[in-house]
Design an enzyme around this catalytic site. Structure first.
Site, PDB file in Angstrom:
ATOM      1  N   GLY A  45      -3.577  -2.139 -10.464  1.00 58.10           N
ATOM      2  CA  GLY A  45      -3.939  -0.736 -10.246  1.00 58.10           C
ATOM      3  C   GLY A  45      -3.618   0.063 -11.487  1.00 58.10           C
ATOM      4  O   GLY A  45      -2.757   0.958 -11.477  1.00 58.10           O
ATOM      5  N   SER A 102      -0.880  -5.341  -1.897  1.00 54.48           N
ATOM      6  CA  SER A 102      -1.776  -5.888  -2.938  1.00 54.48           C
ATOM      7  C   SER A 102      -0.966  -6.495  -4.076  1.00 54.48           C
ATOM      8  O   SER A 102      -1.322  -7.540  -4.619  1.00 54.48           O
ATOM      9  CB  SER A 102      -2.683  -4.776  -3.490  1.00 54.48           C
ATOM     10  OG  SER A 102      -3.433  -4.215  -2.437  1.00 54.48           O
ATOM     11  N   ARG A 137       8.654   9.828 -13.034  1.00 49.91           N
ATOM     12  CA  ARG A 137       7.953   8.580 -12.765  1.00 49.91           C
ATOM     13  C   ARG A 137       7.525   7.899 -14.060  1.00 49.91           C
ATOM     14  O   ARG A 137       7.912   6.755 -14.360  1.00 49.91           O
ATOM     15  CB  ARG A 137       6.707   8.891 -11.914  1.00 49.91           C
ATOM     16  CG  ARG A 137       5.796   7.718 -11.658  1.00 49.91           C
ATOM     17  CD  ARG A 137       4.384   8.187 -11.302  1.00 49.91           C
ATOM     18  NE  ARG A 137       3.552   8.279 -12.488  1.00 49.91           N
ATOM     19  CZ  ARG A 137       2.506   7.492 -12.746  1.00 49.91           C
ATOM     20  NH1 ARG A 137       2.149   6.558 -11.881  1.00 49.91           N
ATOM     21  NH2 ARG A 137       1.819   7.639 -13.857  1.00 49.91           N
ATOM     22  N   GLU A 170       2.473   0.557 -10.413  1.00 52.56           N
ATOM     23  CA  GLU A 170       3.041   1.762  -9.802  1.00 52.56           C
ATOM     24  C   GLU A 170       2.306   1.918  -8.484  1.00 52.56           C
ATOM     25  O   GLU A 170       1.215   2.461  -8.421  1.00 52.56           O
ATOM     26  CB  GLU A 170       2.846   2.965 -10.733  1.00 52.56           C
ATOM     27  CG  GLU A 170       3.740   4.122 -10.376  1.00 52.56           C
ATOM     28  CD  GLU A 170       3.215   4.954  -9.227  1.00 52.56           C
ATOM     29  OE1 GLU A 170       3.365   4.516  -8.041  1.00 52.56           O
ATOM     30  OE2 GLU A 170       2.659   6.017  -9.490  1.00 52.56           O
ATOM     31  N   ASP A 174       4.048  13.682 -13.838  1.00 48.27           N
ATOM     32  CA  ASP A 174       5.326  13.433 -13.165  1.00 48.27           C
ATOM     33  C   ASP A 174       6.183  12.658 -14.157  1.00 48.27           C
ATOM     34  O   ASP A 174       6.103  11.438 -14.284  1.00 48.27           O
ATOM     35  CB  ASP A 174       5.082  12.620 -11.881  1.00 48.27           C
ATOM     36  CG  ASP A 174       6.366  12.352 -11.117  1.00 48.27           C
ATOM     37  OD1 ASP A 174       7.455  12.456 -11.728  1.00 48.27           O
ATOM     38  OD2 ASP A 174       6.281  12.034  -9.923  1.00 48.27           O
ATOM     39  N   ILE A 203      -7.747  -6.187  -6.680  1.00 44.33           N
ATOM     40  CA  ILE A 203      -6.925  -7.279  -7.219  1.00 44.33           C
ATOM     41  C   ILE A 203      -7.060  -8.528  -6.339  1.00 44.33           C
ATOM     42  O   ILE A 203      -6.964  -9.658  -6.821  1.00 44.33           O
ATOM     43  CB  ILE A 203      -5.441  -6.837  -7.368  1.00 44.33           C
ATOM     44  CG1 ILE A 203      -4.626  -7.878  -8.134  1.00 44.33           C
ATOM     45  CG2 ILE A 203      -4.798  -6.582  -6.024  1.00 44.33           C
ATOM     46  CD1 ILE A 203      -5.002  -8.012  -9.569  1.00 44.33           C
ATOM     47  N   GLU A 204      -7.329  -8.300  -5.048  1.00 41.32           N
ATOM     48  CA  GLU A 204      -7.470  -9.418  -4.113  1.00 41.32           C
ATOM     49  C   GLU A 204      -8.744 -10.220  -4.381  1.00 41.32           C
ATOM     50  O   GLU A 204      -8.845 -11.383  -4.006  1.00 41.32           O
ATOM     51  CB  GLU A 204      -7.534  -8.898  -2.656  1.00 41.32           C
ATOM     52  CG  GLU A 204      -6.228  -8.274  -2.131  1.00 41.32           C
ATOM     53  CD  GLU A 204      -6.035  -6.809  -2.502  1.00 41.32           C
ATOM     54  OE1 GLU A 204      -6.806  -6.287  -3.341  1.00 41.32           O
ATOM     55  OE2 GLU A 204      -5.110  -6.192  -1.972  1.00 41.32           O
ATOM     56  N   GLU A 255       0.374   4.099   1.993  1.00 44.64           N
ATOM     57  CA  GLU A 255      -0.728   3.568   1.166  1.00 44.64           C
ATOM     58  C   GLU A 255      -0.777   2.054   1.191  1.00 44.64           C
ATOM     59  O   GLU A 255      -1.800   1.459   0.878  1.00 44.64           O
ATOM     60  CB  GLU A 255      -0.642   3.979  -0.320  1.00 44.64           C
ATOM     61  CG  GLU A 255      -1.140   5.357  -0.614  1.00 44.64           C
ATOM     62  CD  GLU A 255      -1.187   5.619  -2.113  1.00 44.64           C
ATOM     63  OE1 GLU A 255      -1.792   4.826  -2.848  1.00 44.64           O
ATOM     64  OE2 GLU A 255      -0.621   6.642  -2.523  1.00 44.64           O
ATOM     65  N   HIS A 311       6.315  13.825  -7.760  1.00 44.68           N
ATOM     66  CA  HIS A 311       5.128  14.154  -6.957  1.00 44.68           C
ATOM     67  C   HIS A 311       5.199  13.523  -5.561  1.00 44.68           C
ATOM     68  O   HIS A 311       4.396  13.836  -4.693  1.00 44.68           O
ATOM     69  CB  HIS A 311       3.843  13.734  -7.688  1.00 44.68           C
ATOM     70  CG  HIS A 311       3.553  12.269  -7.641  1.00 44.68           C
ATOM     71  ND1 HIS A 311       4.245  11.350  -8.393  1.00 44.68           N
ATOM     72  CD2 HIS A 311       2.656  11.559  -6.926  1.00 44.68           C
ATOM     73  CE1 HIS A 311       3.783  10.138  -8.144  1.00 44.68           C
ATOM     74  NE2 HIS A 311       2.809  10.240  -7.258  1.00 44.68           N
ATOM     75  N   ASP A 327      -8.358  -2.369 -11.729  1.00 43.69           N
ATOM     76  CA  ASP A 327      -8.411  -1.211 -10.811  1.00 43.69           C
ATOM     77  C   ASP A 327      -9.772  -1.185 -10.132  1.00 43.69           C
ATOM     78  O   ASP A 327     -10.796  -1.416 -10.767  1.00 43.69           O
ATOM     79  CB  ASP A 327      -8.173   0.114 -11.546  1.00 43.69           C
ATOM     80  CG  ASP A 327      -7.619   1.186 -10.618  1.00 43.69           C
ATOM     81  OD1 ASP A 327      -6.470   1.630 -10.840  1.00 43.69           O
ATOM     82  OD2 ASP A 327      -8.335   1.557  -9.647  1.00 43.69           O
TER      83      ASP A 327
HETATM   84  N1  SAH Z   1      -0.988   2.620 -12.965  1.00 38.42           N
HETATM   85  C1  SAH Z   1      -1.524   3.939 -12.993  1.00 38.42           C
HETATM   86  C2  SAH Z   1      -2.181   4.339 -11.713  1.00 38.42           C
HETATM   87  C3  SAH Z   1      -1.314   4.249 -10.495  1.00 38.42           C
HETATM   88  S1  SAH Z   1      -2.094   4.820  -9.047  1.00 38.42           S
HETATM   89  C4  SAH Z   1      -0.430   4.908 -13.381  1.00 38.42           C
HETATM   90  O1  SAH Z   1       0.736   4.517 -13.319  1.00 38.42           O
HETATM   91  O2  SAH Z   1      -0.719   6.026 -13.716  1.00 38.42           O
HETATM   92  C5  SAH Z   1      -2.580   3.367  -8.260  1.00 38.42           C
HETATM   93  C6  SAH Z   1      -3.872   2.801  -8.747  1.00 38.42           C
HETATM   94  O3  SAH Z   1      -4.027   1.550  -8.132  1.00 38.42           O
HETATM   95  C7  SAH Z   1      -5.122   3.586  -8.383  1.00 38.42           C
HETATM   96  O4  SAH Z   1      -5.876   3.847  -9.518  1.00 38.42           O
HETATM   97  C8  SAH Z   1      -5.879   2.692  -7.410  1.00 38.42           C
HETATM   98  O5  SAH Z   1      -7.272   2.788  -7.541  1.00 38.42           O
HETATM   99  C9  SAH Z   1      -5.366   1.329  -7.795  1.00 38.42           C
HETATM  100  N2  SAH Z   1      -5.370   0.315  -6.719  1.00 38.42           N
HETATM  101  C10 SAH Z   1      -4.762   0.396  -5.544  1.00 38.42           C
HETATM  102  N3  SAH Z   1      -4.919  -0.727  -4.848  1.00 38.42           N
HETATM  103  C11 SAH Z   1      -5.655  -1.553  -5.585  1.00 38.42           C
HETATM  104  C12 SAH Z   1      -6.180  -2.845  -5.378  1.00 38.42           C
HETATM  105  N4  SAH Z   1      -5.930  -3.518  -4.276  1.00 38.42           N
HETATM  106  N5  SAH Z   1      -6.943  -3.379  -6.334  1.00 38.42           N
HETATM  107  C13 SAH Z   1      -7.207  -2.683  -7.462  1.00 38.42           C
HETATM  108  N6  SAH Z   1      -6.751  -1.455  -7.713  1.00 38.42           N
HETATM  109  C14 SAH Z   1      -5.971  -0.876  -6.777  1.00 38.42           C
END
Ligand code: SAH
Length: 526
Positions: A258, A338, A234, A324, A231, A308-309, A333, A474, A280
């Site tokens: 993430g 988070s 993005r 992102e 994408d 992350i929490e 989502e 997307h 992640d």
């Molecule tokens: N930053 C990457 C992926 C984005 S998708 C990019 O831009 O391509 C979002 C990602 O966040 C996913 O891989 C998901 O596993 C992660 N994620 C979502 N919530 C999270 C959390 N609370 N702690 C850790 N990882 C998280």
């Protein structure tokens, strides 16, 4: 049993010989011939085609069931013959016959003499009557057996009929109630969450670690990352923001919430960050570790697996948080929760979260073809009505790309988010909106999409939009189809209200209630 005999050419004077001689057998051997003769009714002038028809006629027209009379008085063959001859000889009316309670009246021997010449009724084997009745009218037989008279039989039949129609009414009532309960339950499921969260500061759904396995495992597969990386709108927006604003990153500690494949962490490292920490929870992190090493950025970028929490960062505070986190309709989502909790825990004073601004926008749509394909479709499926499914279809918000030509109003922002300031409870909100119609048409849906901005401290501001007027992403658009499309005129305004809540049972999904022209519809985005 032998055939009953009406002996002679005319009314005979003598008592017939009822013995079972061969001669007699021959006389009456052709049963069918006799049954082909017309039979005169016992109580009126009507002729019937057969004995059975005559009995049926007596029952339906004169309410006298000969079979039931025979049983009631326990008549044998002789008794039966006397009965027939008595009725014919005395021209007994049906009314009079119904009032007779004993066999005394036709007991006399004279009633052995046929009143009618060749009376087929006298040639009838009453056992046939039992068989016919048993086969043709089993239920009526049961009633007959219990009945002590014809009027009682009729009464019982009427009562049975009344009971049946009462039961039918009750069944219909029960079905109506069931339908109401079903609708009530459906509304309860859809609206329970809305009610629980209508006031700000109300209970907020928690993202439970154990329930999140499915969510994180979906990010474990490379496919979803491939889609995101491809994408361009993005990914290039994030890249441009970082590469065009190196001052923002130079010498800073950056947290990538993430990090997925590590793409944003690598952009940040290339943009001049001193240290980047990528976190992640999904298994993609193992690929990210490889990727970062392969690109010789492992000296700057540290990757951690975990939520992350829950993770312990190697630093106390960070200068910048990049992430992102956006889902369909922006908030699907709930990953922003988070990011905000990481912000509150790790962001140093004066630090920044990027993207820093975003909004959700609505517009009116006219696309009869899409509406028909999704909603009217259920009215005629291979010639069958499946209309009931429409109710379920309507409640689901649809993620799809819209033709920009289908927009028929200006746009209205229903929510502005400043990621550096907003709190988690504020991510559930309601907003009035007003859409000015730019083209008279049938409004078949409301579309929702979002815009993302990288602005804080930026010399080169970057933004992208997921609206239908822009290159597709997307995230596509989120479409809320109207059950009853609204005819709108150019220049008029469509007033409405939208409520966006998390689904209490699945906090990553959203429950969106739209009120348009006083018609309220709840949608789920899952
Ligand atoms: N930053 C990457 C992926 C984005 S998708 C990019 O831009 O391509 C979002 C990602 O966040 C996913 O891989 C998901 O596993 C992660 N994620 C979502 N919530 C999270 C959390 N609370 N702690 C850790 N990882 C998280």
């Amino acid at each position: 049993m032998a055939q009953h005999a009406g002996n002679g050419d005319s009314v005979v004077e003598e008592i017939p010989d009822l013995s079972e001689s061969d001669e007699d057998e021959n006389l009456w051997e052709d049963e069918d011939t006799s049954s082909e003769e017309k039979v005169c009714c016992l109580f009126c002038e009507q002729f019937c085609d057969s004995v059975k028809e005559t009995f049926f006629h007596c029952k339906s027209h004169h309410l006298i069931d000969i079979g039931s009379v025979i049983r009631k008085h326990n008549l044998d063959d002789y008794g039966y013959i006397k009965l027939i001859n008595f009725i014919r000889a005395t021209k007994c009316t049906a009314e009079k016959f119904l009032s007779i309670s004993s066999t005394d009246l036709w007991e006399k021997e004279e009633y052995m003499i046929p009143t009618l010449r060749d009376d087929p009724l006298l040639q009838f084997d009453i056992e046939e009557l039992w068989e016919a009745e048993l086969m043709d009218c089993h239920i009526s037989n049961q009633v007959n057996e219990g009945a002590s008279s014809d009027s009682m039989l009729l009464k019982q039949l009427q009562q049975a009929k009344d009971r049946a129609s009462k039961a039918e009414e009750e069944l219909q009532r029960a079905l109506n109630d069931l339908h109401k309960v079903k609708q009530f339950a459906q509304n309860l499921v859809m609206n329970a969450d809305v009610k629980l969260h209508t006031s700000t500061g109300g209970p907020i759904a928690e993202l439970r670690e154990d329930e999140d396995d499915v969510y994180f495992s979906s990010y474990g597969h490379y496919g979803i990352h491939e889609e995101m990386l491809k994408d361009k709108v993005r990914t290039e927006s994030y890249r441009d923001f970082m590469f065009l604003n190196p001052d923002v990153f130079k010498g800073k500690v950056v947290l990538d919430v993430g990090c997925g494949t590590g793409i944003l962490s690598m952009f940040a490292a290339k943009a001049g960050a001193k240290q980047v920490i990528g976190v992640d929870q999904s298994d993609v992190i193992y690929q990210a570790i490889d990727i970062v090493r392969s690109n010789h950025l492992d000296g700057i970028i540290t990757l951690l697996k975990g939520r992350i929490e829950d993770v312990d960062l190697p630093v106390e505070k960070v200068d910048i948080i990049i992430s992102e986190w956006m889902g369909y309709f922006l908030l699907f989502e709930s990953m922003l929760d988070s990011v905000l909790s990481a912000r509150d825990k790790y962001l140093a004073n004066g630090g920044s979260v990027y993207p820093d601004l975003c909004n959700i926008t609505l517009a009116a749509v006219c696309d009869k073809q899409k509406h028909d394909g999704r909603i009217a479709f259920w009215d005629d499926v291979y010639g069958f009505q499946m209309t009931c499914i429409k109710k379920a279809v309507i409640t689901e918000a649809v993620v799809e790309v819209l033709n920009p030509e289908s927009l028929i109003s200006d746009t209205c922002i229903i929510c502005n988010i400043n990621c550096n300031k907003i709190t988690i409870p504020e991510l559930e909100f309601s907003s009035d909106f007003c859409l000015k119609i730019t083209r008279g048409c049938l409004c078949t849906a409301i579309v929702g999409y979002f815009d993302i901005f990288f602005e804080k401290n930026c010399m080169s501001k970057v933004m992208f939009s997921t609206g239908p007027q822009n290159p597709r992403t997307h995230w596509k658009q989120t479409v809320f189809y109207l059950e009853h499309p609204i005819e709108v005129k150019q220049g008029e305004t469509l007033q409405g209200k939208i409520e966006v809540r998390k689904n209490r049972k699945d906090p990553r999904s959203l429950i969106i209630t739209l009120c348009l022209n006083n018609v309220k519809q709840t949608y789920i985005l899952q």
